[in-house]
Scaffold this motif. Structure first.
Motif, PDB file in Angstrom:
ATOM      1  N   LEU A  20      89.559  12.249  -2.599  1.00 28.63           N
ATOM      2  CA  LEU A  20      89.382  11.335  -2.863  1.00 28.63           C
ATOM      3  C   LEU A  20      90.037  10.252  -1.581  1.00 28.63           C
ATOM      4  O   LEU A  20      89.301   9.407  -0.308  1.00 28.63           O
ATOM      5  N   PRO A  21      91.237  10.379  -0.961  1.00 22.82           N
ATOM      6  CA  PRO A  21      91.805   9.398   0.420  1.00 22.82           C
ATOM      7  C   PRO A  21      91.059   9.532   1.666  1.00 22.82           C
ATOM      8  O   PRO A  21      90.888   8.791   2.116  1.00 22.82           O
TER       9      PRO A  21
ATOM     10  N   ALA B 257      90.071  10.331 -13.133  1.00 22.96           N
ATOM     11  CA  ALA B 257      89.410   9.994 -12.233  1.00 22.96           C
ATOM     12  C   ALA B 257      89.932   8.017 -12.171  1.00 22.96           C
ATOM     13  O   ALA B 257      89.978   8.049 -10.517  1.00 22.96           O
ATOM     14  N   ARG B 258      89.827   7.764 -12.854  1.00 26.43           N
ATOM     15  CA  ARG B 258      89.823   5.934 -13.010  1.00 26.43           C
ATOM     16  C   ARG B 258      91.509   5.826 -12.548  1.00 26.43           C
ATOM     17  O   ARG B 258      91.777   5.047 -11.265  1.00 26.43           O
ATOM     18  N   ASP B 259      92.904   6.403 -12.650  1.00 27.00           N
ATOM     19  CA  ASP B 259      93.649   6.453 -12.629  1.00 27.00           C
ATOM     20  C   ASP B 259      93.845   6.915 -11.278  1.00 27.00           C
ATOM     21  O   ASP B 259      94.443   6.122 -10.217  1.00 27.00           O
ATOM     22  N   LEU B 260      93.664   7.754 -10.832  1.00 29.46           N
ATOM     23  CA  LEU B 260      93.660   8.420  -9.525  1.00 29.46           C
ATOM     24  C   LEU B 260      92.934   7.135  -8.240  1.00 29.46           C
ATOM     25  O   LEU B 260      93.820   7.025  -7.414  1.00 29.46           O
TER      26      LEU B 260
ATOM     27  N   ARG C 140      95.284   4.066  -7.933  1.00 33.26           N
ATOM     28  CA  ARG C 140      96.398   4.701  -6.819  1.00 33.26           C
ATOM     29  C   ARG C 140      96.051   4.239  -5.649  1.00 33.26           C
ATOM     30  O   ARG C 140      96.890   4.175  -4.627  1.00 33.26           O
ATOM     31  N   THR C 141      94.991   5.014  -5.134  1.00 31.97           N
ATOM     32  CA  THR C 141      94.845   5.205  -4.032  1.00 31.97           C
ATOM     33  C   THR C 141      94.090   4.554  -3.368  1.00 31.97           C
ATOM     34  O   THR C 141      93.892   4.035  -2.262  1.00 31.97           O
ATOM     35  N   LEU C 142      93.432   3.081  -4.245  1.00 27.60           N
ATOM     36  CA  LEU C 142      93.196   2.180  -3.436  1.00 27.60           C
ATOM     37  C   LEU C 142      94.718   1.017  -3.186  1.00 27.60           C
ATOM     38  O   LEU C 142      94.530   0.529  -2.296  1.00 27.60           O
TER      39      LEU C 142
END
Length: 489
Positions: free
Chosen positions: A137-138, A164-167, A170-172
């Motif tokens: 994702l990053p 996936a939503r929490d990931l 955090r990624t954003l």
């Protein structure tokens, strides 16, 4: 986008023919990916043999050891195409889905299916898919990130979809600002709400930008979110870059927020023009701001409505007067019933209704007003007195030679009056040229499955009227209706 079973079945067939998912579906549409996942499972249930088998996925082959004379199972990772991997990632057999998760890393275009597998009902599948998404994702950005975020938020509504939503969250927050900005402009409503909420929390947008977004965005959730965030920056002597867009917005809820902020900004004089705003909420906020600074808005309304011939009278002024005044202020509204502006006349009628001064003799002639809004407001004001209105006068107003808005207003009152006049008018309009009046007439007649209590028993006219609309009832309902009305045959 909703897809039917036939379309989904065709998608699975094209994948079986070796096509890539990117040529089969619109990959920017989150619902297309979830529909594709369903389509492959549906195909597996009906024809399981056409999907990749477990032996094909795992590379299992049967061999013969000539020395020992034994059968041996030999495994070798067989190369799989992108279409085969897509089929396997959505396979009905969880062991197959689990087996291909890591191999999908070689195909970045299949990352949306990894997102779906992160919410898989089988725990081993989820546990393999989540590290793969976390590592990939990053590196996703631009349009690909916008499409993937929409899918992540769609899957988040499932039982195991919060990972996936929490990931993504955090990624954003940890990634470049450009990723959040890309989501802000996305076409998916849920994604845009998510991105705006994150941008507000991380203070990525200036108060002026928030104000412009609140004023121009069509989504009420984003309007409220950005307006509240922009107003948090409003203090004494606030910058016009914040208040200006809010006060000029076409959205009433945003204008009301801007008007309310004028009190905090110490600028109550700017609230005065909003006393005659077209929105009742904005007018109420303007009155509150003025009262907080010691100004009573009622004299201002009375001054505005004092001259019934003023061609520049704002249409909302009579409404504002009725909202803040007393019954004695009805005397200022009556002359406005003959104002040259239709919106002003309509507002005067509505104001008299709000003040409970809707005089029947005064308002009834306004059903013939050339302005549809006046006729509509007049009908609304006279509804409580519908049973006392002259039936013959109203009946003449539903004739075919009358304007459409007059006919509709008159029938609305005849319908509210109930009884035999209601049925008589509705049956008369069954063959009318106006589709709207015909539809209202049918609805009115079909309410007679339970006859009104004020209809006389055994009435011959009612019997004749029922004959003319018998096609709207079943034979059983019509016989029961006649029996209830005391009509015997």
């Amino acid at each position: 986008m909703k897809t039917d079973g036939r379309t989904r079945y065709a998608w699975a067939g094209r994948l079986l023919d070796g096509e890539s998912p990117h040529t089969v579906i619109d990959t920017a549409d989150a619902s297309a990916w979830t529909a594709l996942d369903v389509a492959i499972r549906e195909r597996a249930r009906s024809r399981p043999a056409v999907l990749p088998s477990r032996s094909r996925i795992e590379g299992r082959r049967i061999g013969w050891d000539p020395v020992e004379g034994l059968q041996l199972n030999r495994r070798a990772r067989a190369p799989l195409s992108e279409s085969e991997l897509a089929l396997a990632l959505c396979h009905i057999d969880g062991r197959i889905r689990e087996a291909v998760i890591e191999r999908a890393a070689d195909f970045p275009g299949l990352l949306p299916l990894i997102v779906i597998r992160c919410a898989d009902w089988a725990a081993p599948v989820r546990e393999r898919a989540r590290p793969l998404l976390a590592s990939a994702l990053p590196d996703v950005g631009g349009a690909d990130l916008v499409a993937l975020a929409a899918l992540v938020l769609r899957v988040a509504t499932r039982g195991h979809g919060t990972f996936a939503r929490d990931l993504l969250d955090r990624t954003l927050r940890a990634g470049p600002r450009e990723n959040v900005e890309a989501l802000l402009a996305g076409r998916d409503r849920t994604t845009r709400r998510f991105a705006h909420r994150l941008a507000v929390q991380e203070r990525l947008l200036s108060p002026a930008t928030l104000a412009r977004t609140a004023a121009g965005d069509g989504d009420v959730v984003i309007q409220d979110l950005c307006a509240e965030a922009a107003l948090a920056a409003v203090r004494e002597g606030a910058n016009d870059e914040v208040l200006g867009p809010l006060l000029l917005s076409r959205q009433p809820r945003v204008r009301s927020a801007g008007v309310t902020a004028l009190r905090r900004a110490g600028r109550p004089a700017q609230a005065e023009p909003f006393l005659v705003d077209r929105s009742g909420v904005v007018r109420a906020c303007a009155r509150w701001v003025l009262r907080q600074h010691g100004t009573d808005p009622l004299p201002l309304y009375r001054e505005l409505c004092a001259d019934a011939s003023d061609p520049k009278l704002p249409p909302a002024a009579p409404l504002g007067l009725s909202e803040s005044g007393t019954r004695t202020d009805a005397a200022l509204l009556v002359p406005l019933l003959s104002h040259p502006s239709g919106p002003v006349r309509a507002a005067a009628v509505a104001g008299l209704r709000l003040l409970d001064r809707a005089d029947t003799e005064l308002l009834l002639p306004l059903l013939d007003d050339p302005s549809p809004s006046v006729a509509r407001e007049t009908a609304a004001a006279l509804l409580p007195s519908a049973q006392q209105l002259p039936e013959a006068w109203l009946t003449r107003r539903i004739a075919a030679d009358r304007p459409a808005h007059t006919r509709l207003a008159a029938f609305r009152l005849l319908r509210a009056g109930g009884g035999v006049p209601q049925l008589r008018a509705a049956v008369h309009l069954l063959t009318d040229e106006s589709p709207r009046l015909r539809s209202l007439a049918v609805q009115t007649i079909q309410l007679w499955t339970v006859p009104p209590a004020d209809v006389p028993l055994g009435d011959a006219e009612v019997d004749a009227l029922l004959d003319r609309c018998a096609h709207l009832f079943s034979d059983y309902v019509l016989r029961r209706l006649r029996r209830q009305l005391g009509i015997t045959r």
